[in-house]
Design an enzyme around this catalytic site. Sequence first.
Site, mmCIF file in Angstrom:
data_model
loop_
_atom_site.group_PDB
_atom_site.id
_atom_site.type_symbol
_atom_site.label_atom_id
_atom_site.label_comp_id
_atom_site.label_asym_id
_atom_site.label_seq_id
_atom_site.Cartn_x
_atom_site.Cartn_y
_atom_site.Cartn_z
ATOM 1 N N ASP A 1 0.858 -1.189 0.000
ATOM 2 C CA ASP A 1 0.000 0.000 0.000
ATOM 3 C C ASP A 1 0.896 1.241 0.000
ATOM 4 O OD1 ASP A 1 0.758 -0.761 2.689
ATOM 5 O OD2 ASP A 1 -0.516 0.870 3.411
ATOM 6 N N GLU B 1 0.096 -0.727 5.886
ATOM 7 C CA GLU B 1 1.150 -0.144 6.727
ATOM 8 C C GLU B 1 0.988 1.364 6.816
ATOM 9 O OE1 GLU B 1 4.732 1.457 8.361
ATOM 10 O OE2 GLU B 1 3.982 1.929 6.361
HETATM 11 ZN ZN LIG Z 1 6.798 2.082 4.293
#
Ligand SMILES: [Zn+2]
Length: 449
Positions: A89, A153
């Site tokens: 992501d 994340e």
């Molecule tokens: Zn990162």
Amino acid sequence: MSDLRTVVAEVLPDARADLERLVRIPSIWADPAHHDDTRRSAEAVAELARDAGAESVDVVAAEGGAPAVIAHWPGPEGTPTVLLYAHHDVQPTGGDEQWTSPPFEPTERDGRLYGRGAADDKAGVMLHLAVIRAFRSTGGLPVGVTLFIEGEEESGSPTLTALLAEHHERLAADVIIIADSGNPATDVPALTTSLRGLVDCTVEVSMLERPAHSGVYGGPVGDALTALCRLMATLHDDKGRVAVPGLVHNTSEAPDMDEATFRSDVALLDGVELIGTGTLVERLWQQPAIAVLGIDAPKVAEAANVLLPSARAAVSLRLAPGQDAAVAQRSLTEHLTGHAPWGAQVTVTPGAAAAPFELDAVGAVYDAARRTFTEAYGQSAVEIGIGGSIPFIGEFARAFPGAAVLVTGVGDPASRWHGIDESLHLGMFASATLAEALLLKELGDTNNP
Ligand SMILES: [Zn+2]
């Protein structure tokens, strides 16, 4: 087996082409409009793992969480299992029109590949896959490998604990390599050994039950936005040091950064002073930092002649290593409620919390990493801290307390992670790939002489 250096060089062009493919997918999980893109991105990573001959590949998600990829390659009998982590992501672009080339059209300029996620952290994904491909073309991996590519994340990994619990056995490893950090220069390899933690909150200041005419009532009656600004101003002292009491502040013996280079990397305007005290390295890695990230208030163009009844702000506090996150969240809340100007009502809603992390970089695995990184880059590996937080590291260390955790990566000071014109230094990507390949080989050899 042919020379690893040659084999790694041979897999790099394809790795770079696949990196470009991944960068073209706007996997901004934090924006619900891009959830399908994030799913596409996970599928693309899974396909690359399948093509690299993984024994098993699954796209998994916890309830309400982003899709992650878990893939496994068995190693020779008796060799350790190494878990390779990265995330697929990416951060929002911060305004596509501000980029020199469009954020999701990877573009090379002066040896750097520009694009959102080109460094953070799709380069980490491709680094791991390039290493796996290099060994496959030379007769197989020297160790067992589990690839774990997370999808949230950049949103603070809200469902990571659930994922780790659900897939505990599949993710178990002797060594964990997290490629989501960076190096102090493109030719100086680093092991990241300290990371700051993070807590944040929303603070709301209320003064009135409803808006009041600023001419009729202004004077004796204050407005909530001014009160909020006064409250935000209490977060630092006049030198710019964090003024919230009870937080951990550490010192550091690490060599300091060059101030002029630092100012230019961060693009500070002429005459703007740095805030806080201590060396730059201490302020960045070993001390808390506070920032106001957003305010809910009327837009200037829509401003009317009224005293605002309430206003809100998002406040972020970075934590020094050794700081308990819950204690910090409490200190921040008490500071905010205790400094309300003019008797304003203050409500604090705590948000995310991630513990800081410090690695004790001793033992055979770290020695092997220092040796192989030095060999690949041609310069000695150094230990660095980073000011950011990677919740994954603490979570994983708790879930697998016996594993050695290495934090590496493919960022450098010019990479502009999370910023406009993010980029990857392609020469460093090559060195990082060779370094990880040499390390895996050595980890296999030591355990299987
Ligand atoms: Zn990162």
